[in-house]
Design a protein around this motif. Structure first.
Motif, PDB file in Angstrom:
ATOM      1  N   LEU A   1     -27.330  68.069 -60.599  1.00 31.35           N
ATOM      2  CA  LEU A   1     -27.477  67.020 -61.615  1.00 31.35           C
ATOM      3  C   LEU A   1     -27.582  65.640 -60.972  1.00 31.35           C
ATOM      4  CD1 LEU A   1     -24.894  68.108 -64.348  1.00 31.35           C
ATOM      5  CD2 LEU A   1     -27.345  68.051 -64.596  1.00 31.35           C
ATOM      6  N   SER A   2     -26.894  65.461 -59.825  1.00 32.12           N
ATOM      7  CA  SER A   2     -26.862  64.130 -59.205  1.00 32.12           C
ATOM      8  C   SER A   2     -28.110  63.801 -58.411  1.00 32.12           C
ATOM      9  CB  SER A   2     -25.658  64.021 -58.269  1.00 32.12           C
ATOM     10  OG  SER A   2     -24.562  64.696 -58.770  1.00 32.12           O
ATOM     11  N   LEU A   3     -29.037  64.738 -58.343  1.00 34.53           N
ATOM     12  CA  LEU A   3     -30.232  64.540 -57.517  1.00 34.53           C
ATOM     13  C   LEU A   3     -30.993  63.232 -57.795  1.00 34.53           C
ATOM     14  CD1 LEU A   3     -31.433  66.725 -55.458  1.00 34.53           C
ATOM     15  CD2 LEU A   3     -33.288  66.794 -57.073  1.00 34.53           C
ATOM     16  N   PRO A   4     -31.260  62.892 -59.080  1.00 37.14           N
ATOM     17  CA  PRO A   4     -32.001  61.653 -59.321  1.00 37.14           C
ATOM     18  C   PRO A   4     -31.284  60.427 -58.788  1.00 37.14           C
ATOM     19  CG  PRO A   4     -31.858  62.947 -61.330  1.00 37.14           C
ATOM     20  CD  PRO A   4     -30.984  63.610 -60.340  1.00 37.14           C
ATOM     21  N   VAL A   5     -29.945  60.394 -58.937  1.00 40.30           N
ATOM     22  CA  VAL A   5     -29.185  59.245 -58.450  1.00 40.30           C
ATOM     23  C   VAL A   5     -29.324  59.136 -56.936  1.00 40.30           C
ATOM     24  CG1 VAL A   5     -26.907  58.220 -58.357  1.00 40.30           C
ATOM     25  CG2 VAL A   5     -27.574  59.501 -60.362  1.00 40.30           C
ATOM     26  N   LEU A   6     -29.212  60.280 -56.257  1.00 37.70           N
ATOM     27  CA  LEU A   6     -29.350  60.289 -54.794  1.00 37.70           C
ATOM     28  C   LEU A   6     -30.722  59.773 -54.375  1.00 37.70           C
ATOM     29  CD1 LEU A   6     -28.210  61.215 -52.037  1.00 37.70           C
ATOM     30  CD2 LEU A   6     -29.284  63.403 -52.466  1.00 37.70           C
TER      31      LEU A   6
ATOM     32  N   LEU B   1     -32.930  57.888 -56.085  1.00 34.09           N
ATOM     33  CA  LEU B   1     -33.161  56.470 -56.383  1.00 34.09           C
ATOM     34  C   LEU B   1     -32.310  55.569 -55.497  1.00 34.09           C
ATOM     35  CD1 LEU B   1     -33.358  56.716 -60.247  1.00 34.09           C
ATOM     36  CD2 LEU B   1     -35.213  56.194 -58.694  1.00 34.09           C
ATOM     37  N   GLY B   2     -31.071  56.015 -55.192  1.00 36.27           N
ATOM     38  CA  GLY B   2     -30.191  55.203 -54.367  1.00 36.27           C
ATOM     39  C   GLY B   2     -30.709  55.039 -52.950  1.00 36.27           C
ATOM     40  N   THR B   3     -31.078  56.171 -52.321  1.00 39.79           N
ATOM     41  CA  THR B   3     -31.561  56.061 -50.940  1.00 39.79           C
ATOM     42  C   THR B   3     -32.903  55.346 -50.900  1.00 39.79           C
ATOM     43  OG1 THR B   3     -32.397  58.285 -51.204  1.00 39.79           O
ATOM     44  CG2 THR B   3     -30.396  58.037 -49.958  1.00 39.79           C
ATOM     45  N   GLN B   4     -33.701  55.575 -51.952  1.00 37.84           N
ATOM     46  CA  GLN B   4     -35.014  54.933 -51.978  1.00 37.84           C
ATOM     47  C   GLN B   4     -34.886  53.415 -52.066  1.00 37.84           C
ATOM     48  OE1 GLN B   4     -37.556  55.591 -55.342  1.00 37.84           O
ATOM     49  NE2 GLN B   4     -39.098  56.521 -54.050  1.00 37.84           N
ATOM     50  N   ALA B   5     -33.887  52.946 -52.834  1.00 36.02           N
ATOM     51  CA  ALA B   5     -33.690  51.499 -52.946  1.00 36.02           C
ATOM     52  C   ALA B   5     -33.443  50.894 -51.568  1.00 36.02           C
ATOM     53  CB  ALA B   5     -32.519  51.207 -53.879  1.00 36.02           C
ATOM     54  N   ILE B   6     -32.612  51.575 -50.768  1.00 41.74           N
ATOM     55  CA  ILE B   6     -32.308  51.042 -49.430  1.00 41.74           C
ATOM     56  C   ILE B   6     -33.562  51.088 -48.550  1.00 41.74           C
ATOM     57  CG2 ILE B   6     -30.775  51.253 -47.463  1.00 41.74           C
ATOM     58  CD1 ILE B   6     -28.925  52.877 -49.356  1.00 41.74           C
ATOM     59  N   ASN B   7     -34.261  52.220 -48.608  1.00 40.15           N
ATOM     60  CA  ASN B   7     -35.474  52.332 -47.790  1.00 40.15           C
ATOM     61  C   ASN B   7     -36.519  51.286 -48.187  1.00 40.15           C
ATOM     62  OD1 ASN B   7     -34.823  54.408 -46.036  1.00 40.15           O
ATOM     63  ND2 ASN B   7     -35.204  55.951 -47.608  1.00 40.15           N
ATOM     64  N   TYR B   8     -36.609  51.013 -49.488  1.00 41.56           N
ATOM     65  CA  TYR B   8     -37.546  49.985 -49.948  1.00 41.56           C
ATOM     66  C   TYR B   8     -37.205  48.636 -49.336  1.00 41.56           C
ATOM     67  CZ  TYR B   8     -40.078  52.651 -53.511  1.00 41.56           C
ATOM     68  OH  TYR B   8     -40.887  53.535 -54.161  1.00 41.56           O
ATOM     69  N   SER B   9     -35.899  48.297 -49.393  1.00 37.47           N
ATOM     70  CA  SER B   9     -35.535  46.962 -48.909  1.00 37.47           C
ATOM     71  C   SER B   9     -35.769  46.858 -47.404  1.00 37.47           C
ATOM     72  CB  SER B   9     -34.092  46.664 -49.254  1.00 37.47           C
ATOM     73  OG  SER B   9     -33.258  47.291 -48.328  1.00 37.47           O
ATOM     74  N   LEU B  10     -35.616  47.992 -46.674  1.00 37.29           N
ATOM     75  CA  LEU B  10     -35.875  47.952 -45.233  1.00 37.29           C
ATOM     76  C   LEU B  10     -37.360  47.745 -44.954  1.00 37.29           C
ATOM     77  CD1 LEU B  10     -33.567  50.757 -43.824  1.00 37.29           C
ATOM     78  CD2 LEU B  10     -33.119  48.316 -44.092  1.00 37.29           C
ATOM     79  N   ASN B  11     -38.212  48.221 -45.890  1.00 33.10           N
ATOM     80  CA  ASN B  11     -39.649  48.041 -45.715  1.00 33.10           C
ATOM     81  C   ASN B  11     -40.186  46.827 -46.454  1.00 33.10           C
ATOM     82  OD1 ASN B  11     -39.919  50.366 -44.130  1.00 33.10           O
ATOM     83  ND2 ASN B  11     -39.883  51.632 -45.964  1.00 33.10           N
ATOM     84  N   ASP B  12     -39.264  45.928 -46.859  1.00 28.40           N
ATOM     85  CA  ASP B  12     -39.659  44.702 -47.566  1.00 28.40           C
ATOM     86  C   ASP B  12     -40.379  44.977 -48.878  1.00 28.40           C
ATOM     87  OD1 ASP B  12     -38.534  42.807 -45.959  1.00 28.40           O
ATOM     88  OD2 ASP B  12     -40.192  42.875 -44.522  1.00 28.40           O
ATOM     89  N   ILE B  13     -39.973  46.039 -49.559  1.00 24.33           N
ATOM     90  CA  ILE B  13     -40.515  46.295 -50.902  1.00 24.33           C
ATOM     91  C   ILE B  13     -39.426  45.928 -51.900  1.00 24.33           C
ATOM     92  CG2 ILE B  13     -41.540  48.021 -52.434  1.00 24.33           C
ATOM     93  CD1 ILE B  13     -42.178  49.663 -49.919  1.00 24.33           C
ATOM     94  N   ASN B  14     -39.846  45.419 -53.061  1.00 26.26           N
ATOM     95  CA  ASN B  14     -38.876  45.040 -54.075  1.00 26.26           C
ATOM     96  C   ASN B  14     -38.183  46.296 -54.609  1.00 26.26           C
ATOM     97  OD1 ASN B  14     -37.418  43.919 -56.080  1.00 26.26           O
ATOM     98  ND2 ASN B  14     -39.138  42.904 -57.093  1.00 26.26           N
ATOM     99  N   PHE B  15     -36.834  46.324 -54.510  1.00 30.01           N
ATOM    100  CA  PHE B  15     -36.119  47.532 -54.906  1.00 30.01           C
ATOM    101  C   PHE B  15     -35.506  47.430 -56.293  1.00 30.01           C
ATOM    102  CE2 PHE B  15     -33.128  44.841 -52.662  1.00 30.01           C
ATOM    103  CZ  PHE B  15     -32.016  44.870 -53.478  1.00 30.01           C
ATOM    104  N   SER B  16     -35.788  46.339 -57.013  1.00 33.24           N
ATOM    105  CA  SER B  16     -35.077  46.138 -58.281  1.00 33.24           C
ATOM    106  C   SER B  16     -35.416  47.217 -59.307  1.00 33.24           C
ATOM    107  CB  SER B  16     -35.396  44.764 -58.849  1.00 33.24           C
ATOM    108  OG  SER B  16     -36.772  44.674 -59.094  1.00 33.24           O
ATOM    109  N   SER B  17     -36.640  47.804 -59.217  1.00 35.20           N
ATOM    110  CA  SER B  17     -36.989  48.832 -60.190  1.00 35.20           C
ATOM    111  C   SER B  17     -36.048  50.033 -60.055  1.00 35.20           C
ATOM    112  CB  SER B  17     -38.435  49.267 -59.982  1.00 35.20           C
ATOM    113  OG  SER B  17     -38.570  49.866 -58.727  1.00 35.20           O
TER     114      SER B  17
END
Lengths: 219, 249
Positions: free
Chosen positions: A167-172, A174-190
């Motif tokens: 059940l927690s898969l989507p949270v995992l 989206l959470g890791t993706q937010a960090i990866n986005y910010s490392l690649n200078d992509i806006n993670f607010s979505s």
């Protein structure tokens, strides 16, 4: 209203006097975080790429230690039965229990995850999305944990984790993706907005389902 | 029309009625579904044309596509049954969920396995963390949770309610999982590999495929009836109607 503040106070007292409830997840988190560099590699370049996922997965797994606590002791000493018979709003009581459990089992880990950033060489610009995504994502995981705990009350089976982790898969994600986005200078607010949306969407459903699951044990 | 449906629905809730009717239906459905599967397999494996791009390996489609599609349909049907159980307390819905969940899990597993066997020669790897594969894997995990939950409650009614709750939470979460896996996939996965890469399928291949899908759906219907009858007979073994029925045979 007074009733609920009293319950809130009682829950806080119980958790603060029982140190094992929050030390367990914290110790697990610290040990696993320090095992990753030993087991995988101490090369900063490798760890840097793995860090977002490793931190998130470790947080997810350390909540497994505490989710049984939400209802199990109240079930054993019979106070759940009294709460069910009290005629008060059960969803609210369950919400209070989940909230206090989150404060004692997830909040310390979130604070400690600041140090894990240095241990796993996560670049500093990843710190902000890490903390925000953990702050918004872990309540959802605690909700799933409460549902799993309510369903598997009194049994020490694999069913709880087996239910909670998929059940927690989507949270995992989206959470890791937010960090990866910010490392690649992509806006993670979505991603943060989506995490918030999942939390708000699931909150009433899971509370309702957990109350139903609790009632099952007292037929 | 509505009255007939209502009557049918009320009858469906009765164990003796279902047991009687299903006993009559089962032989026909069984023979029909198995013969359809045999015909479509022989047709698909020996008589349909070889694929221009993939060669003969594409023929696993006649097992893969029916299994994967039926596994999702079973999950959605189970969640409808779960809603029915929680709202109207229809006992038959609990029997339905308990009987169909293992079948669904089995077909999800067949789908994953046949997909892996298909993926090895065409993609060069047994497993790809593609969005569709991942969400099928999660579907499989949900099935396992449903099956595992059955045994944790002593009373049948509590177990059925618990399983219904899980199923509904799962069906609420499944679209979120699917979407989030899609987003996750776009970051990591090169776009070169995709299941839907084939162009539209020719009719010589399509007809046996449709036959095999129909055969597998009927087969699920057949095994579902069998499992439900078995479940009813364990639940009702001490009831009067069941004893009368079994003493007659």
């Amino acid at each position: 209203m007074i009733y609920f503040t009293k319950i809130l106070k009682k829950e806080f007292l119980i958790y603060s006097r029982k140190s094992s409830s929050f030390i367990g997840p914290v110790v697990f988190f610290l040990i696993s975080i320090s095992l990753y560099p030993i087991g995988i590699s101490n090369d900063p370049d490798i760890l840097k790429n793995l860090a977002p996922g490793l931190i998130w997965i470790t947080v997810l797994l350390s909540t497994l230690i505490s989710f049984q606590n939400i209802f199990s002791e109240d079930y054993e000493d019979g106070s759940i039965e009294l709460l069910l018979a009290s005629g008060q709003n059960l969803s609210l009581i369950v919400l209070i229990k989940i909230f206090v459990n989150w404060v004692f089992s997830c909040l310390p880990i979130i604070i400690l995850s600041v140090f894990s950033v240095f241990l796993l060489y996560l670049p500093l610009e990843g710190l902000k999305p890490l903390i925000i995504s953990l702050l918004i994502g872990t309540p959802t995981i605690c909700l799933f944990g409460a549902l799993a705990g309510a369903l598997s009350l009194g049994k020490n089976s694999i069913t709880g984790p087996a239910l909670m982790l998929p059940l927690s898969l989507p949270v995992l994600i989206l959470g890791t993706q937010a960090i990866n986005y910010s490392l690649n200078d992509i806006n993670f607010s979505s991603n943060i907005l989506l995490l918030t949306a999942i939390l708000i969407f699931l909150l009433p459903i899971i509370l309702f389902a957990s109350v139903g699951a609790l009632k099952l044990h007292f037929n | 029309m509505f009255q007939i449906l209502k009557n049918f629905y009320h009858k469906l809730g009765s164990y003796p009625w279902f047991y009687k009717i299903s006993g009559k239906v089962i032989p026909f459905v069984g023979v029909f579904s198995i013969s359809l599967i045999v015909i479509s397999s022989i047709w698909g494996l020996f008589f349909s044309p070889t694929d221009a791009v993939q060669g003969d390996v594409y023929r696993i489609i006649y097992f893969h596509v029916p299994a994967v599609s039926v596994s999702q349909v079973i999950y959605y049907s189970i969640s409808v049954a779960a809603a029915v159980f929680l709202i109207w307390r229809m006992k038959m819905a609990g029997v339905y969920i308990k009987s169909l969940a293992p079948i669904g899990a089995a077909f999800t597993f067949i789908g994953l396995l046949s997909g892996a066997i298909w993926g090895q020669p065409t993609w060069g790897t047994w497993w790809v963390w593609d969005a569709r594969l991942t969400s099928t894997l999660v579907l499989f995990l949900f099935y396992l949770a449903i099956i595992g939950m059955q045994s944790t409650f002593a009373s049948r009614k509590s177990a059925d309610t618990a399983v219904s709750i899980i199923t509904l939470i799962g069906v609420v979460n499944l679209p979120i999982v699917k979407k989030s896996v899609d987003w996750w996939n776009t970051l990591h996965q090169p776009a070169s590999i995709s299941i839907s890469g084939e162009s539209s399928i020719s009719s010589e291949m399509l007809i046996p495929l449709l036959l095999s899908i129909l055969g597998v759906y009927l087969f699920v219907f057949f095994t579902g009836l069998l499992f439900m009858r078995a479940e009813i007979s364990t639940r009702e073994q001490n009831k009067e109607w069941f004893k009368k029925l079994s003493s007659n045979n």
